[in-house]
Design a protein around this motif. Sequence first.
Motif, PDB file in Angstrom:
ATOM      1  N   ARG A   1       0.441  -0.981  -0.094  1.00  0.00           N
ATOM      2  CA  ARG A   1       0.354  -0.114   0.396  1.00  0.00           C
ATOM      3  C   ARG A   1       1.115   1.074   0.287  1.00  0.00           C
ATOM      4  NH1 ARG A   1      -5.287  -0.411   3.876  1.00  0.00           N
ATOM      5  NH2 ARG A   1      -5.300   1.260   3.268  1.00  0.00           N
ATOM      6  N   ALA A   2       0.546   2.301  -0.835  1.00  0.00           N
ATOM      7  CA  ALA A   2       1.252   3.538  -0.133  1.00  0.00           C
ATOM      8  C   ALA A   2       0.172   4.286   0.672  1.00  0.00           C
ATOM      9  CB  ALA A   2       1.205   4.421  -2.171  1.00  0.00           C
ATOM     10  N   HIS A   3       1.213   5.241   1.059  1.00  0.00           N
ATOM     11  CA  HIS A   3       0.975   6.137   1.377  1.00  0.00           C
ATOM     12  C   HIS A   3       1.606   7.513   1.677  1.00  0.00           C
ATOM     13  CE1 HIS A   3       4.739   4.662   4.164  1.00  0.00           C
ATOM     14  NE2 HIS A   3       4.592   5.428   4.341  1.00  0.00           N
ATOM     15  N   HIS A   4       0.761   8.590   2.832  1.00  0.00           N
ATOM     16  CA  HIS A   4       1.207  10.391   2.219  1.00  0.00           C
ATOM     17  C   HIS A   4       0.301  10.836   3.850  1.00  0.00           C
ATOM     18  CE1 HIS A   4       2.774  13.144   1.097  1.00  0.00           C
ATOM     19  NE2 HIS A   4       1.808  14.323   1.181  1.00  0.00           N
ATOM     20  N   TYR A   5       0.909  11.471   4.247  1.00  0.00           N
ATOM     21  CA  TYR A   5       2.380  12.032   3.944  1.00  0.00           C
ATOM     22  C   TYR A   5       3.992  10.806   4.289  1.00  0.00           C
ATOM     23  CZ  TYR A   5       2.248  11.699   9.579  1.00  0.00           C
ATOM     24  OH  TYR A   5       2.208  10.476  10.626  1.00  0.00           O
ATOM     25  N   PRO A   6       5.364  11.233   4.045  1.00  0.00           N
ATOM     26  CA  PRO A   6       5.612  10.533   4.477  1.00  0.00           C
ATOM     27  C   PRO A   6       6.251  10.080   5.448  1.00  0.00           C
ATOM     28  CG  PRO A   6       6.801  12.431   2.958  1.00  0.00           C
ATOM     29  CD  PRO A   6       5.260  12.683   3.119  1.00  0.00           C
ATOM     30  N   ARG A   7       6.572   8.535   5.668  1.00  0.00           N
ATOM     31  CA  ARG A   7       6.850   7.974   7.220  1.00  0.00           C
ATOM     32  C   ARG A   7       8.188   6.948   6.618  1.00  0.00           C
ATOM     33  NH1 ARG A   7       0.833   7.763   8.622  1.00  0.00           N
ATOM     34  NH2 ARG A   7       0.940   8.204   6.335  1.00  0.00           N
ATOM     35  N   GLU A   8       8.796   7.100   7.841  1.00  0.00           N
ATOM     36  CA  GLU A   8       9.784   6.025   8.003  1.00  0.00           C
ATOM     37  C   GLU A   8       9.250   3.787   8.101  1.00  0.00           C
ATOM     38  OE1 GLU A   8      13.162   6.764   9.049  1.00  0.00           O
ATOM     39  OE2 GLU A   8      13.084   8.712  10.084  1.00  0.00           O
ATOM     40  N   PHE A   9       8.028   3.894   7.499  1.00  0.00           N
ATOM     41  CA  PHE A   9       7.589   2.960   7.892  1.00  0.00           C
ATOM     42  C   PHE A   9       6.147   2.950   7.523  1.00  0.00           C
ATOM     43  CE2 PHE A   9       5.492   5.563  11.910  1.00  0.00           C
ATOM     44  CZ  PHE A   9       4.463   5.290  12.138  1.00  0.00           C
ATOM     45  N   CYS A  10       5.540   2.107   7.638  1.00  0.00           N
ATOM     46  CA  CYS A  10       4.214   1.674   6.701  1.00  0.00           C
ATOM     47  C   CYS A  10       2.695   1.638   8.065  1.00  0.00           C
ATOM     48  CB  CYS A  10       3.799   0.154   6.640  1.00  0.00           C
ATOM     49  SG  CYS A  10       1.982  -0.296   5.431  1.00  0.00           S
TER      50      CYS A  10
ATOM     51  N   ARG B   1       7.473   7.974  -7.798  1.00  0.00           N
ATOM     52  CA  ARG B   1       7.054   8.586  -7.821  1.00  0.00           C
ATOM     53  C   ARG B   1       5.411   8.595  -8.618  1.00  0.00           C
ATOM     54  NH1 ARG B   1       9.309  11.501 -13.439  1.00  0.00           N
ATOM     55  NH2 ARG B   1       7.419  13.231 -13.534  1.00  0.00           N
ATOM     56  N   ALA B   2       4.304   9.028  -8.000  1.00  0.00           N
ATOM     57  CA  ALA B   2       3.613   9.076  -7.933  1.00  0.00           C
ATOM     58  C   ALA B   2       3.203  10.089  -9.534  1.00  0.00           C
ATOM     59  CB  ALA B   2       2.688  10.332  -7.124  1.00  0.00           C
ATOM     60  N   SER B   3       2.051   9.526 -10.089  1.00  0.00           N
ATOM     61  CA  SER B   3       1.070   9.606 -11.379  1.00  0.00           C
ATOM     62  C   SER B   3       0.416  11.237 -11.421  1.00  0.00           C
ATOM     63  CB  SER B   3       0.193   9.489 -11.251  1.00  0.00           C
ATOM     64  OG  SER B   3      -1.163   9.691 -11.125  1.00  0.00           O
TER      65      SER B   3
ATOM     66  N   VAL C   1      -8.343  18.409   0.692  1.00  0.00           N
ATOM     67  CA  VAL C   1      -8.419  16.976   0.337  1.00  0.00           C
ATOM     68  C   VAL C   1      -8.191  16.751  -0.722  1.00  0.00           C
ATOM     69  CG1 VAL C   1      -8.260  15.103   2.018  1.00  0.00           C
ATOM     70  CG2 VAL C   1      -8.073  17.148   3.007  1.00  0.00           C
ATOM     71  N   VAL C   2      -7.623  15.711  -1.510  1.00  0.00           N
ATOM     72  CA  VAL C   2      -7.428  14.877  -2.180  1.00  0.00           C
ATOM     73  C   VAL C   2      -6.870  13.824  -2.143  1.00  0.00           C
ATOM     74  CG1 VAL C   2      -6.549  17.316  -3.869  1.00  0.00           C
ATOM     75  CG2 VAL C   2      -5.114  15.425  -3.302  1.00  0.00           C
ATOM     76  N   ASP C   3      -7.676  12.783  -3.014  1.00  0.00           N
ATOM     77  CA  ASP C   3      -7.433  11.629  -3.068  1.00  0.00           C
ATOM     78  C   ASP C   3      -6.493  11.734  -4.435  1.00  0.00           C
ATOM     79  OD1 ASP C   3      -8.937   9.970  -1.217  1.00  0.00           O
ATOM     80  OD2 ASP C   3     -11.134  10.250  -2.783  1.00  0.00           O
ATOM     81  N   LEU C   4      -5.522  10.602  -4.069  1.00  0.00           N
ATOM     82  CA  LEU C   4      -3.945  10.661  -4.900  1.00  0.00           C
ATOM     83  C   LEU C   4      -4.765   9.490  -5.441  1.00  0.00           C
ATOM     84  CD1 LEU C   4      -1.114  11.431  -3.064  1.00  0.00           C
ATOM     85  CD2 LEU C   4      -1.860  12.511  -4.978  1.00  0.00           C
ATOM     86  N   ALA C   5      -4.361   9.396  -6.988  1.00  0.00           N
ATOM     87  CA  ALA C   5      -4.773   7.933  -7.824  1.00  0.00           C
ATOM     88  C   ALA C   5      -4.272   6.578  -7.214  1.00  0.00           C
ATOM     89  CB  ALA C   5      -4.342   8.406  -9.663  1.00  0.00           C
ATOM     90  N   GLU C   6      -3.057   6.730  -6.399  1.00  0.00           N
ATOM     91  CA  GLU C   6      -2.553   5.933  -6.004  1.00  0.00           C
ATOM     92  C   GLU C   6      -3.131   5.225  -4.153  1.00  0.00           C
ATOM     93  OE1 GLU C   6       0.543   7.237  -8.434  1.00  0.00           O
ATOM     94  OE2 GLU C   6      -1.162   8.038  -7.043  1.00  0.00           O
ATOM     95  N   GLY C   7      -3.811   5.771  -4.116  1.00  0.00           N
ATOM     96  CA  GLY C   7      -4.921   5.791  -2.798  1.00  0.00           C
ATOM     97  C   GLY C   7      -4.615   6.648  -1.642  1.00  0.00           C
ATOM     98  N   PRO C   8      -3.630   7.400  -1.477  1.00  0.00           N
ATOM     99  CA  PRO C   8      -3.534   8.428  -0.138  1.00  0.00           C
ATOM    100  C   PRO C   8      -4.647   9.195  -0.505  1.00  0.00           C
ATOM    101  CG  PRO C   8      -0.915   7.126  -0.925  1.00  0.00           C
ATOM    102  CD  PRO C   8      -2.432   6.617  -1.967  1.00  0.00           C
ATOM    103  N   ARG C   9      -4.900   9.424   0.867  1.00  0.00           N
ATOM    104  CA  ARG C   9      -5.389  11.411   0.932  1.00  0.00           C
ATOM    105  C   ARG C   9      -4.142  12.265   1.054  1.00  0.00           C
ATOM    106  NH1 ARG C   9     -10.649  10.256   3.500  1.00  0.00           N
ATOM    107  NH2 ARG C   9     -11.841   9.696   0.958  1.00  0.00           N
ATOM    108  N   MET C  10      -4.180  14.172   0.522  1.00  0.00           N
ATOM    109  CA  MET C  10      -3.722  14.503   0.980  1.00  0.00           C
ATOM    110  C   MET C  10      -3.748  15.895   1.356  1.00  0.00           C
ATOM    111  SD  MET C  10      -0.278  15.325  -1.727  1.00  0.00           S
ATOM    112  CE  MET C  10       0.996  16.738  -2.076  1.00  0.00           C
ATOM    113  N   MET C  11      -3.670  16.390   1.785  1.00  0.00           N
ATOM    114  CA  MET C  11      -4.051  17.976   2.171  1.00  0.00           C
ATOM    115  C   MET C  11      -3.018  18.853   0.638  1.00  0.00           C
ATOM    116  SD  MET C  11      -4.071  18.540   6.177  1.00  0.00           S
ATOM    117  CE  MET C  11      -4.652  19.650   5.584  1.00  0.00           C
TER     118      MET C  11
END
Length: 163
Positions: free
Chosen positions: A42-51, A63-65, A94-104
Amino acid sequence: MTPGRTESPRFDLPEPDAFTRPYWDAAAAGRLLLRRCGGCGRAHHYPREFCPYCWSEDVGWERASGEATLYTWSVVHRNDLPPFGSRVPYVAAVVDLAEGPRMMTEIVECAHDGLRIGMGLTVAFRCAEEGAEVGAGEVVPVFRPRADLRARVGSLERGMVPE
């Protein structure tokens, strides 16, 4: 804040550290990155060092689309923190990235009454200061309507019916 700056503090710029530097360097080069887990995939955002889903530390940059859909937004009419006061009104979203995660993020290049939940968006990058030398943390990702939607909305604003 960038070392050597003496002007008033800015609240719109990140302070990259060793871990987030690849993200901000990519943004300065016009690329959006996210993290993907090698354990659960699974992809995630904001960047973290663990899932955040399976707690694996087997995560890497990808790289995200740059494609997203609008999940929700708010038009900000007042913000006293520099430099936001000079930008009001602006759209916090708040947007839903095509890869799945939400991002502010912020939505740009769209009339506020043209925003719709689920509308297609694409990433753009805003420099902190026009004409400034771009470095990590000086460019932030924002989103705007996809080009095909901008053309359609522009036609509607001019009273034209889209094909």
